[in-house]
Scaffold this active site. Structure first.
Site, PDB file in Angstrom:
ATOM      1  N   CYS A 117      63.004  -3.632 -39.479  1.00 56.07           N
ATOM      2  CA  CYS A 117      63.471  -4.985 -39.811  1.00 56.07           C
ATOM      3  C   CYS A 117      64.987  -5.057 -39.796  1.00 56.07           C
ATOM      4  O   CYS A 117      65.579  -5.711 -38.953  1.00 56.07           O
ATOM      5  CB  CYS A 117      62.960  -5.375 -41.186  1.00 56.07           C
ATOM      6  SG  CYS A 117      61.203  -5.125 -41.354  1.00 56.07           S
ATOM      7  N   ASP A 125      42.901  -8.200 -33.416  1.00 60.52           N
ATOM      8  CA  ASP A 125      43.922  -7.228 -33.031  1.00 60.52           C
ATOM      9  C   ASP A 125      43.597  -6.722 -31.627  1.00 60.52           C
ATOM     10  O   ASP A 125      42.436  -6.749 -31.215  1.00 60.52           O
ATOM     11  CB  ASP A 125      43.959  -6.062 -34.028  1.00 60.52           C
ATOM     12  CG  ASP A 125      45.296  -5.343 -34.019  1.00 60.52           C
ATOM     13  OD1 ASP A 125      46.116  -5.589 -34.938  1.00 60.52           O
ATOM     14  OD2 ASP A 125      45.544  -4.548 -33.085  1.00 60.52           O
ATOM     15  N   PHE A 176      62.586   6.705 -42.807  1.00 60.10           N
ATOM     16  CA  PHE A 176      63.719   5.781 -42.654  1.00 60.10           C
ATOM     17  C   PHE A 176      64.301   5.349 -43.995  1.00 60.10           C
ATOM     18  O   PHE A 176      65.403   4.816 -44.068  1.00 60.10           O
ATOM     19  CB  PHE A 176      63.363   4.591 -41.756  1.00 60.10           C
ATOM     20  CG  PHE A 176      62.714   3.406 -42.403  1.00 60.10           C
ATOM     21  CD1 PHE A 176      63.460   2.476 -43.121  1.00 60.10           C
ATOM     22  CD2 PHE A 176      61.353   3.183 -42.269  1.00 60.10           C
ATOM     23  CE1 PHE A 176      62.857   1.368 -43.701  1.00 60.10           C
ATOM     24  CE2 PHE A 176      60.745   2.079 -42.842  1.00 60.10           C
ATOM     25  CZ  PHE A 176      61.501   1.169 -43.570  1.00 60.10           C
ATOM     26  N   ARG A 233      71.773  -7.941 -45.448  1.00 53.97           N
ATOM     27  CA  ARG A 233      71.626  -6.593 -46.018  1.00 53.97           C
ATOM     28  C   ARG A 233      72.276  -5.547 -45.106  1.00 53.97           C
ATOM     29  O   ARG A 233      72.935  -4.622 -45.579  1.00 53.97           O
ATOM     30  CB  ARG A 233      70.145  -6.283 -46.232  1.00 53.97           C
ATOM     31  CG  ARG A 233      69.903  -5.100 -47.131  1.00 53.97           C
ATOM     32  CD  ARG A 233      68.570  -5.183 -47.825  1.00 53.97           C
ATOM     33  NE  ARG A 233      68.187  -3.919 -48.424  1.00 53.97           N
ATOM     34  CZ  ARG A 233      68.539  -3.532 -49.649  1.00 53.97           C
ATOM     35  NH1 ARG A 233      69.272  -4.312 -50.391  1.00 53.97           N
ATOM     36  NH2 ARG A 233      68.153  -2.361 -50.116  1.00 53.97           N
ATOM     37  N   LYS A 287      65.094 -15.937 -41.910  1.00 53.56           N
ATOM     38  CA  LYS A 287      64.561 -14.569 -41.874  1.00 53.56           C
ATOM     39  C   LYS A 287      65.594 -13.604 -41.266  1.00 53.56           C
ATOM     40  O   LYS A 287      65.849 -12.515 -41.786  1.00 53.56           O
ATOM     41  CB  LYS A 287      63.273 -14.546 -41.032  1.00 53.56           C
ATOM     42  CG  LYS A 287      62.769 -13.185 -40.660  1.00 53.56           C
ATOM     43  CD  LYS A 287      62.161 -12.477 -41.839  1.00 53.56           C
ATOM     44  CE  LYS A 287      61.784 -11.056 -41.507  1.00 53.56           C
ATOM     45  NZ  LYS A 287      61.148 -10.364 -42.596  1.00 53.56           N
ATOM     46  N   ARG A 292      81.741  -9.157 -60.660  1.00 51.92           N
ATOM     47  CA  ARG A 292      81.323  -9.875 -59.449  1.00 51.92           C
ATOM     48  C   ARG A 292      81.285  -8.985 -58.207  1.00 51.92           C
ATOM     49  O   ARG A 292      81.320  -9.474 -57.090  1.00 51.92           O
ATOM     50  CB  ARG A 292      82.239 -11.089 -59.222  1.00 51.92           C
ATOM     51  CG  ARG A 292      81.962 -12.239 -60.182  1.00 51.92           C
ATOM     52  CD  ARG A 292      83.004 -13.329 -60.125  1.00 51.92           C
ATOM     53  NE  ARG A 292      84.332 -12.863 -60.531  1.00 51.92           N
ATOM     54  CZ  ARG A 292      84.707 -12.687 -61.811  1.00 51.92           C
ATOM     55  NH1 ARG A 292      83.864 -12.946 -62.785  1.00 51.92           N
ATOM     56  NH2 ARG A 292      85.913 -12.243 -62.107  1.00 51.92           N
TER      57      ARG A 292
HETATM   58  N1  SAJ Z   1      69.682   1.429 -47.047  1.00 54.51           N
HETATM   59  C1  SAJ Z   1      70.924   2.024 -47.253  1.00 54.51           C
HETATM   60  N2  SAJ Z   1      71.620   1.692 -48.379  1.00 54.51           N
HETATM   61  C2  SAJ Z   1      71.138   0.812 -49.303  1.00 54.51           C
HETATM   62  C3  SAJ Z   1      69.881   0.204 -49.078  1.00 54.51           C
HETATM   63  C4  SAJ Z   1      69.170   0.541 -47.937  1.00 54.51           C
HETATM   64  O1  SAJ Z   1      71.419   2.827 -46.450  1.00 54.51           O
HETATM   65  O2  SAJ Z   1      71.835   0.588 -50.312  1.00 54.51           O
HETATM   66  C5  SAJ Z   1      68.932   1.758 -45.818  1.00 54.51           C
HETATM   67  C6  SAJ Z   1      67.568   2.409 -46.075  1.00 54.51           C
HETATM   68  O3  SAJ Z   1      67.687   3.783 -46.285  1.00 54.51           O
HETATM   69  C7  SAJ Z   1      66.833   2.068 -44.788  1.00 54.51           C
HETATM   70  C8  SAJ Z   1      67.390   0.693 -44.431  1.00 54.51           C
HETATM   71  O4  SAJ Z   1      68.593   0.554 -45.150  1.00 54.51           O
HETATM   72  O5  SAJ Z   1      67.156   2.978 -43.762  1.00 54.51           O
HETATM   73  C9  SAJ Z   1      66.450  -0.469 -44.718  1.00 54.51           C
HETATM   74  O6  SAJ Z   1      65.772  -0.306 -45.945  1.00 54.51           O
HETATM   75  P1  SAJ Z   1      65.487  -1.499 -46.972  1.00 54.51           P
HETATM   76  O7  SAJ Z   1      64.758  -0.970 -48.137  1.00 54.51           O
HETATM   77  O8  SAJ Z   1      66.747  -2.210 -47.279  1.00 54.51           O
HETATM   78  O9  SAJ Z   1      64.611  -2.545 -46.143  1.00 54.51           O
HETATM   79  P2  SAJ Z   1      63.212  -2.546 -45.314  1.00 54.51           P
HETATM   80  O10 SAJ Z   1      63.561  -2.444 -43.865  1.00 54.51           O
HETATM   81  O11 SAJ Z   1      62.189  -1.627 -45.859  1.00 54.51           O
HETATM   82  O12 SAJ Z   1      62.706  -4.043 -45.672  1.00 54.51           O
HETATM   83  C10 SAJ Z   1      63.544  -5.166 -45.366  1.00 54.51           C
HETATM   84  C11 SAJ Z   1      63.649  -6.062 -46.603  1.00 54.51           C
HETATM   85  N3  SAJ Z   1      64.730  -7.020 -46.399  1.00 54.51           N
HETATM   86  C12 SAJ Z   1      65.718  -7.182 -47.275  1.00 54.51           C
HETATM   87  O13 SAJ Z   1      65.831  -6.513 -48.284  1.00 54.51           O
HETATM   88  C13 SAJ Z   1      66.722  -8.251 -46.954  1.00 54.51           C
HETATM   89  C14 SAJ Z   1      62.318  -6.769 -46.849  1.00 54.51           C
HETATM   90  O14 SAJ Z   1      62.461  -7.717 -47.890  1.00 54.51           O
HETATM   91  C15 SAJ Z   1      61.858  -7.490 -45.569  1.00 54.51           C
HETATM   92  O15 SAJ Z   1      60.593  -8.082 -45.764  1.00 54.51           O
HETATM   93  C16 SAJ Z   1      61.719  -6.464 -44.463  1.00 54.51           C
HETATM   94  O16 SAJ Z   1      63.013  -5.876 -44.256  1.00 54.51           O
HETATM   95  C17 SAJ Z   1      61.228  -7.184 -43.217  1.00 54.51           C
HETATM   96  O17 SAJ Z   1      60.020  -7.070 -42.903  1.00 54.51           O
HETATM   97  O18 SAJ Z   1      61.994  -7.933 -42.624  1.00 54.51           O
END
Ligand code: SAJ
Length: 406
Positions: free
Chosen positions: A260, A35, A321, A213, A206, A246
């Site tokens: 992410c 690192d 977040f 999402r 990725k 669905r």
């Molecule tokens: N969020 C919403 N509504 C929802 C779900 C999430 O507003 O219904 C918001 C959360 O509050 C947050 C943001 O979305 O601000 C992201 O949160 P998250 O839990 O969906 O995702 P991360 O960023 O913690 O992790 C994501 C994941 N990707 C997916 O679910 C497709 C994880 O699997 C990845 O490994 C990670 O990104 C990454 O490192 O890329």
């Protein structure tokens, strides 16, 4: 420090690199972590960790004590090199692969015939091929004698160790032999499916996972704006729509944050601006949602002032977040709180984040105290603590993340 008998060198000991190193070590593989931050190196070599992740500290301690894991600022020779450094983006949302490039340049002098070079960092399409060209330009004698692959991770912070072992993975080599070699490597510590493809598809995969999402959350956020105007409870609406076999609409919130989902879609839209209309629009909608939330709080404040003749106390509930973590990176709640504070400087804003003891910028207030004292309560993050509060009719409750679903 023994430097000649390491199997794997991991470049980057952050949220993904360190858990991966610990997991490899748990499987008896000798790992050397590198690192650029001396503090990180010191912490790890003392058997400790520099961020919170369940089970990680115990694993790192054991790996360091047994000598299976060692860390330093410099590389040693190994047979597998894995790059797990961050990929930030520039102000105009272009991916910056300079950390990947710098890590690769450090690896180049150590490479020998038969070695495996892997990128795990989120990367724009074509990065692995670019690094292949960089490596062979500097070491032409190794051309076609190395194995080079892109293998993204897809773990959720808070559940990293379990997901590293149990999530399916996509393995994209620059040729078939590279994919096979990388699959053999991941097989040593991943117990689920390893799916073979080429490096470009793996890179795009990725980006697409997180963009998908983002787009789905944007749909939920758009509905929340429409419902606000139409005087419909968006939480009830989504629950009812999801009764369709669905349909599966996600939850609206105060925007999309983290390192992410709020970032990766830009890696597609900056390279394919004409084609990625929906992906770009989703980013805009999710960013706009945070702005809209801040505006809503400000209008509620003005309305209160007009009706009561004095300024309200406002509680901004949550800074992280997403729910139940202490991570503020790219946090919409933090952005909203700052925006609300900008228009109010005399201490009528109470900032709440139950997952943090203190913060360098914000003076934090206990969530129950804030709920008791404030006239306007703005729920920005759906933390578990907030779910224990009782709805109070005498307060103005702005529920942006479905705490009371009102
Ligand atoms: N969020 C919403 N509504 C929802 C779900 C999430 O507003 O219904 C918001 C959360 O509050 C947050 C943001 O979305 O601000 C992201 O949160 P998250 O839990 O969906 O995702 P991360 O960023 O913690 O992790 C994501 C994941 N990707 C997916 O679910 C497709 C994880 O699997 C990845 O490994 C990670 O990104 C990454 O490192 O890329």
């Amino acid at each position: 420090m023994s430097s000649n008998n390491r199997k794997v060198v991991l470049m980057g000991l952050g949220y993904i690199g360190l858990p991966t190193a610990a997991l490899l070590a748990k499987n008896g593989i000798k790992v050397h972590g590198v690192d650029v931050n001396p503090k990180v190196i010191d912490t790890i070599n003392k058997g400790s960790v520099h961020f919170i992740e369940p089970d990680l500290e115990v694993m790192v301690k054991e790996a360091v004590e047994t000598g299976t894991l060692q860390a330093s600022l410099d590389l040693v020779s190994a047979s597998v090199y894995v790059i797990v450094v961050p990929t930030p983006f520039t102000k105009n949302h272009k991916p910056d692969i300079s950390y990947i490039e710098a890590a690769t340049k450090k690896i180049i002098p150590f490479l020998k015939e038969g070695d495996l070079y892997i990128i795990e960092s989120t990367s724009p399409v074509g990065t692995t091929e670019k690094m292949r060209d960089l490596i062979y330009k500097n070491r032409p004698e190794l051309e076609e004698k190395l194995f080079i692959a892109y293998c993204p991770e897809r773990v959720l912070p808070g559940n990293v160790i379990y997901e590293l072992e149990n999530n399916d993975r996509i393995i994209g080599g620059i040729d078939d032999n590279s994919s096979e070699k990388a699959i053999d490597f991941y097989r040593t510590f991943v117990s689920s499916g390893l799916y073979k493809t080429n490096s470009r598809t793996a890179e795009m995969c990725k980006l697409v996972e997180n963009s998908s999402r983002d787009v789905q959350i944007a749909f939920a956020n758009e509905l929340s704006l429409i419902c606000d105007k139409a005087d419909i409870n968006v939480w009830e609406l989504i629950e009812l729509a999801n009764k369709h076999p669905r349909v599966n609409i996600l939850q609206p919130g105060s925007g999309v944050g983290g390192h992410c989902i709020a970032v990766d879609p830009y890696f597609i839209s900056s390279e394919f601006p004409l084609e990625s209309q929906l992906i770009s629009k989703a980013r805009e909608i999710n960013n706009y949602k945070s702005f809209w939330v801040a505006e809503k709080i400000n209008s509620a404040k003005l309305e209160f002032q007009v009706n009561h003749g004095y300024k309200p106390i406002i509680a901004c509930m949550g800074l992280a977040f997403k729910p139940n973590i202490d991570d503020l990176r790219e946090s919409p709640a933090k952005y909203i709180t700052q925006k609300v504070m900008q228009s109010e400087s005399n201490g009528t804003i109470l900032v709440v984040e139950p997952n943090l003891k203190e913060h360098s910028i914000f003076k934090l207030t206990d969530y129950q105290e804030a709920y008791r004292k404030a006239d306007i309560i703005a729920f920005l993050v759906k933390h578990n603590e907030f779910l224990k509060l009782n709805y109070q009719d005498d307060k103005i409750i702005l529920d942006f993340c479905g705490v009371f679903k009102k």
